[in-house]
Write an enzyme that holds these catalytic residues in place. Structure first.
Site, PDB file in Angstrom:
ATOM      1  N   HIS A   1       0.870  -1.172   0.000  1.00 18.81           N
ATOM      2  CA  HIS A   1       0.000   0.000   0.000  1.00 18.81           C
ATOM      3  C   HIS A   1       0.908   1.223   0.000  1.00 18.81           C
ATOM      4  O   HIS A   1       1.635   1.462   0.955  1.00 18.81           O
ATOM      5  CB  HIS A   1      -0.882  -0.035   1.252  1.00 18.81           C
ATOM      6  CG  HIS A   1      -1.782   1.157   1.389  1.00 18.81           C
ATOM      7  ND1 HIS A   1      -2.731   1.461   0.457  1.00 18.81           N
ATOM      8  CD2 HIS A   1      -1.877   2.111   2.343  1.00 18.81           C
ATOM      9  CE1 HIS A   1      -3.385   2.559   0.844  1.00 18.81           C
ATOM     10  NE2 HIS A   1      -2.877   2.969   1.984  1.00 18.81           N
TER      11      HIS A   1
ATOM     12  N   ASP B   1     -11.452  -3.284  -1.695  1.00 16.79           N
ATOM     13  CA  ASP B   1     -10.893  -2.598  -0.524  1.00 16.79           C
ATOM     14  C   ASP B   1     -11.934  -2.577   0.609  1.00 16.79           C
ATOM     15  O   ASP B   1     -12.012  -1.620   1.376  1.00 16.79           O
ATOM     16  CB  ASP B   1     -10.431  -1.183  -0.876  1.00 16.79           C
ATOM     17  CG  ASP B   1      -9.557  -0.567   0.214  1.00 16.79           C
ATOM     18  OD1 ASP B   1      -8.858  -1.334   0.897  1.00 16.79           O
ATOM     19  OD2 ASP B   1      -9.586   0.665   0.379  1.00 16.79           O
TER      20      ASP B   1
END
Lengths: 431, 316
Positions: free
Chosen positions: A186, A312
């Protein structure tokens, strides 16, 4: 689980994003795998088979979601493997990779083993844990990449956290290359994020909120790709959110690096204006960006520069979301609505159906090294039967997640999953 | 042994590394060591080759076995041996190292044996003194007497070094033993492999005349000699490798992995061993292990080195 009885789907519009083809026909699943695809299969129906008349509806591979936060173990009040799997089934997602940001974190082979067994016993779709890249998600010491992989970890990531120490990352990349592990990162520099809570720019300034510059993402992404160039190995940027990142990814791919990237369904279908009057369900990481960035994401997806779309999915409850915008947690749920949200792009003519389905099934399966994500004899019978045009209004009461933090409450959507099949077993059926 | 074997046959004043030694130089030292073994196996383990000579063991880094081995070697040759252990924390690097060297030089030693934590420190010191200097290990650079004693051990057990397949396993990145062995074994015609996780392999190692493996079983297949290296404790827990458990699983030498090597392959370790980290106890103590023999060969080999260098000393 016992082996499902044979399943015969008749008269379906067979859409296979792996080959980019579609045709009318039948599909037979036996022992959890696709046994035959063709026409007139009703004549060869095995005894005891369940027969589904598709009536011309679309039959496609089940979706593969590379990124969902679940909460088990440690935050079962927000989501369990069971509740997440029901939301996934309702949304046509048949394989879900769960993030390691749990309590305890998934950084030990015994925890991976626990989750694999727990998912097998309680979930209706395939849930695969991703393991932490660093111990305790602390960004300092690499985890047991080899043993975790043997235990069944899908890939390695520190989930919502970015690793700032380049030396730690370099060694982890190097070691991961040896064991053939995929690293997913990320990219969001925590120092540049600072107090930021939404995209940096005019809107943030008007709202009186601290902004997050795009460079929080691009600097880290550039650094990571330089490290990949140094070490080799397989790297996947979890989610890109801005146009500049696409240029960075494009360069790495043109150099031939083994690099892929994803985009969240939110960054593809929403922009910062949707935050409106401080709607906390739209506080996300990475933040929703400008409409120009969103358009760049859609174009990059169409061009194949973005490989996969992820939900997500991040369940948050009243305690973490019913607080002022700047103080609330990041995240929105998405497993159940990802496909319908993505189909908005198709209906708007922004992207082709095949491109969307490929990024939601074939590509993620390929990146994960999984055989699903295609309509092919021998592939797992993970399938969805859907009507891509059927309209509905999203009612929060219909959400299977334990948490209801959807950015799409009351939204008019088009595209309904009628049936979800995992390993030849019907796990969701609206009939 | 006869005095004639030594003298001008070994054409070097110092032993700073294996780098720079010819195959002939190495063979001379190994042949001399064969004679020294006999001395160490007598009741009276004493020669007089170095009588009247002063040998200083200058250790900037803690060592038990190497220092003891050099001390015994010097004493068995009749030298006066002085041990100086200098805590590295009290040393302020370059300048003080040279000051130490100059001070010692003024005491007119004949031989200085040096170990230092920094690569190149022994070379620096050698330029500042008038006596012979022996490198007993400098950083991750070289440890020539270890490589020589390993070669001696191999030669005595296999009868040759040429043509053998030698696999060096573990922490190559930080190992001076590995570097010296790679150079020496190549010089004598062995096929050298290194095996370890990429995090413990120095960049460019493949250009040092080795075949590189990151899979232990593949790397051991067909090996005649398996050399294990010590993994330092501070490198085990997530910095270079994830954990002891994972390291042992993939890179620890146990009976299962050893079975991939040639039947009768011999196992070596420079010591001190971490049992259950880089090597399983049953392998370390097993029939294929040469680990204890290496220690005996160490004293003999160091006697040979001291004698060879002493032949070049003034009045030698």
């Amino acid at each position: 689980m016992s082996i499902a009885p044979p399943l015969l789907v008749l008269d379906a519009r067979l859409v296979d994003p792996a080959t980019g083809t579609e045709r009318m026909g039948d599909l037979l699943a036996v022992d959890g795998v696709i046994a035959a695809i063709g026409t007139g299969l009703s004549g060869a129906c095995p005894a005891g088979a369940r027969i589904v008349d598709a009536r011309g509806r679309m039959l496609a591979p089940g979706l593969v979601d590379m990124r969902a936060f679940v909460g088990e173990p440690g935050a079962e009040h927000r989501e369990t493997l069971a509740s997440a799997s029901r939301a996934a089934a309702a949304g046509g997602v048949t394989t879900v990779v769960c993030m390691p940001d749990t309590n305890p974190p998934i950084d030990d082979p015994a925890v991976v083993d626990y989750l694999v067994r727990r998912a097998r016993d309680t979930a209706v779709v395939r849930l695969i844990p991703a393991a932490a890249l660093t111990k305790g998600l602390a960004g300092r010491e690499m985890t047991e990449l080899g043993l975790l992989r043997e235990a069944g970890a899908a890939y390695f990531t520190d989930g919502a956290k970015s690793i700032t120490n380049a030396q730690v990352l370099r060694r982890a990349f190097t070691y991961a290359r040896d064991v053939g592990a995929l690293i997913v990162h990320h990219c969001e520099d925590p120092d540049l994020v600072g107090d930021g809570v939404m995209n940096e720019g005019e809107l943030a300034s008007r709202l009186g909120l601290h902004g997050i510059p795009r460079e929080a993402e691009t600097i880290m992404l550039e650094r990571d790709l330089r490290l990949v160039r140094l070490t080799g190995g397989r790297y996947h940027a979890a989610m890109v959110s801005c146009a500049d990142s696409i240029a960075v990814i494009a360069r790495a791919k043109s150099e031939g690096l083994d690099v892929t990237c994803g985009v969240s369904i939110n960054s593809l279908t929403l922009n910062e204006n949707d935050i409106g009057p401080y709607r906390t369900f739209l506080k996300l990481s990475p933040p929703l960006r400008h409409e120009d960035d969103r358009i760049a994401m859609v174009e990059a997806l169409a061009e194949g520069l973005i490989d996969v779309v992820v939900s997500d999915h991040n369940p948050q409850d009243v305690e973490t979301k019913r607080v002022p915008f700047a103080e609330c947690a990041d995240g929105a749920i998405g497993l159940q609505t990802m496909l319908a949200a993505g189909l908005r792009l198709v209906h708007n003519g922004e992207i082709g159906l095949m491109t969307l389905l490929r990024a939601l099934s074939t590509r993620p399966a390929d990146i994960l090294g999984l055989p699903q994500g295609r309509l092919a004899v021998g592939a797992p019978a993970d399938l969805i039967l859907l009507d891509p045009d059927e309209p509905f209004v999203l009612d929060v009461a219909d959400l299977h997640s334990k948490s209801k933090n959807t950015p799409l409450e009351g939204a008019r959507l088009q595209g309904r999953v009628h049936m979800t099949i995992v390993e030849g077993r019907v796990v969701h059926d609206i009939a | 042994m006869t005095a004639s074997v030594t003298s001008p046959l070994f054409p070097h004043r110092h032993l700073l590394g294996i780098e720079g030694l010819s195959a002939r130089d190495i063979t001379i030292l190994l042949d001399m060591a064969e004679d020294a073994i006999e001395v160490s196996r007598q009741v009276e383990k004493k020669k007089s080759t170095l009588r009247g000579r002063t040998q200083i063991n200058l250790f900037f880094e803690a060592s038990t076995r190497t220092q003891a081995s050099f001390e015994l070697a010097g004493k068995r040759l009749g030298a006066d041996v002085m041990n100086m252990s200098v805590a590295s924390s009290s040393i302020k690097k370059g300048e003080t190292l040279i000051d130490t060297a100059m001070t010692l030089n003024a005491m007119r030693p004949d031989l200085i044996v040096v170990r230092h934590h920094a690569a190149g420190a022994v070379h620096l010191l050698a330029r500042k003194v008038d006596c012979s200097v022996i490198n007993a290990g400098d950083g991750a650079h070289e440890h020539p007497t270890q490589a020589l004693l390993d070669a001696l051990t191999i030669r005595r057990n296999k009868g040759r070094i040429h043509g053998l397949v030698v696999a060096i396993c573990g922490d190559i990145l930080h190992s001076r033993v590995a570097r010296s062995n790679i150079i020496l074994l190549n010089a004598l015609g062995a096929a050298v492999r290194v095996i370890g996780p990429s995090t413990l392999l120095p960049p460019g190692i493949e250009r040092m005349g080795v075949e590189v493996f990151t899979d232990m079983k593949k790397g051991l297949t067909g090996a005649d000699i398996v050399m294990m290296l010590r993994l330092q404790r501070e490198r085990m827990n997530g910095s270079f490798v994830p954990s002891v458990k994972e390291y042992f699983r993939y890179f620890g030498l146990d009976a299962e992995k050893l079975a991939y090597a040639m039947p009768g392959a011999l196992v070596m370790h420079p010591g001190p061993m971490n049992r259950g980290v880089e090597i399983a106890s049953d392998v370390a103590d097993g029939a294929q292990s040469l680990i204890r023999e290496q220690v005996e060969m160490g004293v003999a080999l160091r006697m040979a080195v001291l004698e060879a260098l002493a032949s070049h000393l003034p009045n030698g």
